[in-house]
Design a protein around this motif. Structure first.
Motif: not given
Length: 112
Positions: A82-99
């Motif tokens: 994803l980073e190679h494709l130009g996406f920014v990796i952001g914050d942890i998603v709350p309440n989406h699967g295990p913490e």
């Protein structure tokens, strides 16, 4: 299957005549959601994947809304792709699967 059902567009990626990935795009007013599920075979063809993925992303990222979705926080290969494709990796998603198990990824809107 749910991703395919709600997608405006969905495709299959063939490698040597076999389906090795499915991917698509869901369009919401606030964001367009690209998604992909693939086998390990796809990782053996990264150059082709990156070339085709850049072209596909350019073709769908013409709106004034961001591209956004989530990625498993522990999937370092997917995050690197994803980073190679130009996406920014952001914050942890709350309440989406295990913490702490998912992170946001996004690309800002392109104004054409």
């Amino acid at each position: 299957m749910e991703s395919i059902k709600v997608s405006d567009e969905a495709w299959a990626l063939l490698v040597d005549g076999e389906v090795e990935a499915v991917f698509g795009l869901v369009r919401y007013p606030a964001a367009h959601v690209p998604w992909m599920r693939c086998s390990a075979v796809v990782g053996m063809h990264k150059r082709a994947l990156f070339t085709d993925a850049h072209a596909w992303l350019s073709s769908i990222h013409i709106a004034t809304v961001p591209l956004a979705n989530t990625v498993a926080a522990g999937n370092s290969e997917a995050i690197a792709t994803l980073e190679h494709l130009g996406f920014v990796i952001g914050d942890i998603v709350p309440n989406h699967g295990p913490e702490g198990s998912f992170r946001y990824f996004f690309k800002e809107p392109r104004n054409v």
